[in-house]
Write an enzyme that holds these catalytic residues in place. Structure first.
Site, mmCIF file in Angstrom:
data_model
loop_
_atom_site.group_PDB
_atom_site.id
_atom_site.type_symbol
_atom_site.label_atom_id
_atom_site.label_comp_id
_atom_site.label_asym_id
_atom_site.label_seq_id
_atom_site.Cartn_x
_atom_site.Cartn_y
_atom_site.Cartn_z
ATOM 1 N N TYR A 24 -14.218 -3.696 9.486
ATOM 2 C CA TYR A 24 -12.843 -3.049 9.634
ATOM 3 C C TYR A 24 -12.173 -3.297 10.894
ATOM 4 O O TYR A 24 -11.041 -3.789 11.266
ATOM 5 C CB TYR A 24 -12.807 -1.543 9.315
ATOM 6 C CG TYR A 24 -11.656 -0.676 9.237
ATOM 7 C CD1 TYR A 24 -10.642 -1.034 8.181
ATOM 8 C CD2 TYR A 24 -11.169 -0.192 10.409
ATOM 9 C CE1 TYR A 24 -9.531 -0.244 8.373
ATOM 10 C CE2 TYR A 24 -10.275 0.645 10.446
ATOM 11 C CZ TYR A 24 -9.361 0.478 9.224
ATOM 12 O OH TYR A 24 -7.914 1.090 9.275
ATOM 13 N N GLY A 53 0.866 -1.328 -0.051
ATOM 14 C CA GLY A 53 -0.021 0.073 -0.073
ATOM 15 C C GLY A 53 0.738 1.235 -0.045
ATOM 16 O O GLY A 53 0.499 2.093 0.537
ATOM 17 N N GLY A 100 -0.742 5.036 -0.603
ATOM 18 C CA GLY A 100 -1.597 5.609 0.438
ATOM 19 C C GLY A 100 -0.987 6.690 1.211
ATOM 20 O O GLY A 100 0.074 7.203 1.162
ATOM 21 N N GLY A 101 -1.818 7.316 2.065
ATOM 22 C CA GLY A 101 -1.373 8.410 2.783
ATOM 23 C C GLY A 101 -0.389 8.104 3.729
ATOM 24 O O GLY A 101 0.842 8.682 3.608
ATOM 25 N N SER A 137 -5.429 -0.490 14.208
ATOM 26 C CA SER A 137 -6.066 0.613 14.039
ATOM 27 C C SER A 137 -6.451 0.804 15.432
ATOM 28 O O SER A 137 -6.825 -0.383 16.163
ATOM 29 C CB SER A 137 -7.190 0.657 13.010
ATOM 30 O OG SER A 137 -8.066 1.581 13.306
#
Length: 236
Positions: A145, A8, A11-12, A132
């Protein structure tokens, strides 16, 4: 020069991690699924880095990456790829649920397993997983998620015990609200309301997450493993 793979990478958070590792002297490989133009731009920005296409949600989407990496002496792996699913649990279709879990959990677990033998033979390695804050405390309307990220935390703790004797550390970085495109679905008012619950009173920056990931990839972090490290402004 030690080589690190970042999933990834466009991505940011992923692109910030690539930049931090590059600045710290690592050779950087990174994956992308969509957005090839962003991938090529990052390659240009970081001369010598390499963008590799990859779809974490399908075994056949991972095989070209594994073929490319077959002869690469990989030192580290940072899993930044991820997608969120916003909505009530009862409204999620089977394919959507499976895709979300595949990108956030199944794909990273499978890819890590395929890349471990080289690290084990080398007797060293660093693995950083992106969890997360919701993997620890859960989030309404982000149940799938949250479930996937909770699985990432459990995988981190289990794998750290399994590969520690081989000189490999495994840690999970668990961000809170970070200022990236993933939060573009929220209005300014909604973001401001969330920030009110964050003790430091702001969103986090991708560069702050990247700095932590880069530290965990360094020799200084050799005695840190099996940890879920929150970077969330004190919300938990």
């Amino acid at each position: 020069m030690k080589t690190v793979l970042v999933t990834g990478g466009t991505g940011g958070i992923g692109s910030a991690v690539c930049r931090a590792l590059y600045a710290d002297g690592f050779s950087v490989l990174f994956t992308y699924h969509r957005g090839e133009s962003r991938a090529r731009a990052l390659e240009t920005e970081l001369p010598g880095s390499r963008a590799l296409p990859c779809d974490l949600t399908k075994e056949k989407g991972l095989q070209p990456l594994l073929d490319t990496l077959a002869d690469v002496p990989l030192y580290g792996l940072v899993h930044c790829a991820g997608v969120s699913q916003w909505g009530l649990c009862q409204d999620g279709g089977f394919a959507q649920v499976c895709s979300t879990i595949a990108c956030n959990l199944t794909g990273p677990v499978y890819l890590t397993g395929r890349l471990l033998p080289g690290m084990i033979r080398a007797g060293q390695g660093r693995i950083v997983l992106l969890g997360s804050v919701w993997g620890s405390m859960g989030a309404s309307c982000e149940t799938v998620y949250s479930a996937a990220k909770g699985g990432v935390e459990a995988f981190c703790k289990a794998l750290a015990k399994e590969v520690g004797p081989s000189g490999i550390t495994v840690n999970c970085v668990a961000p809170g609200l970070i200022d990236t495109a993933m939060n573009s679905r929220f209005s300014r008012a909604e973001l401001d309301a969330f920030v009110q619950d964050v003790p430091v009173g702001r969103q986090g920056r991708p560069e702050e997450v990247a700095a932590l990931c880069s530290f965990l990839m360094s020799e200084k972090a050799g005695y840190i493993t099996g940890q879920v490290i929150g970077i969330n402004g004190g919300i938990i």
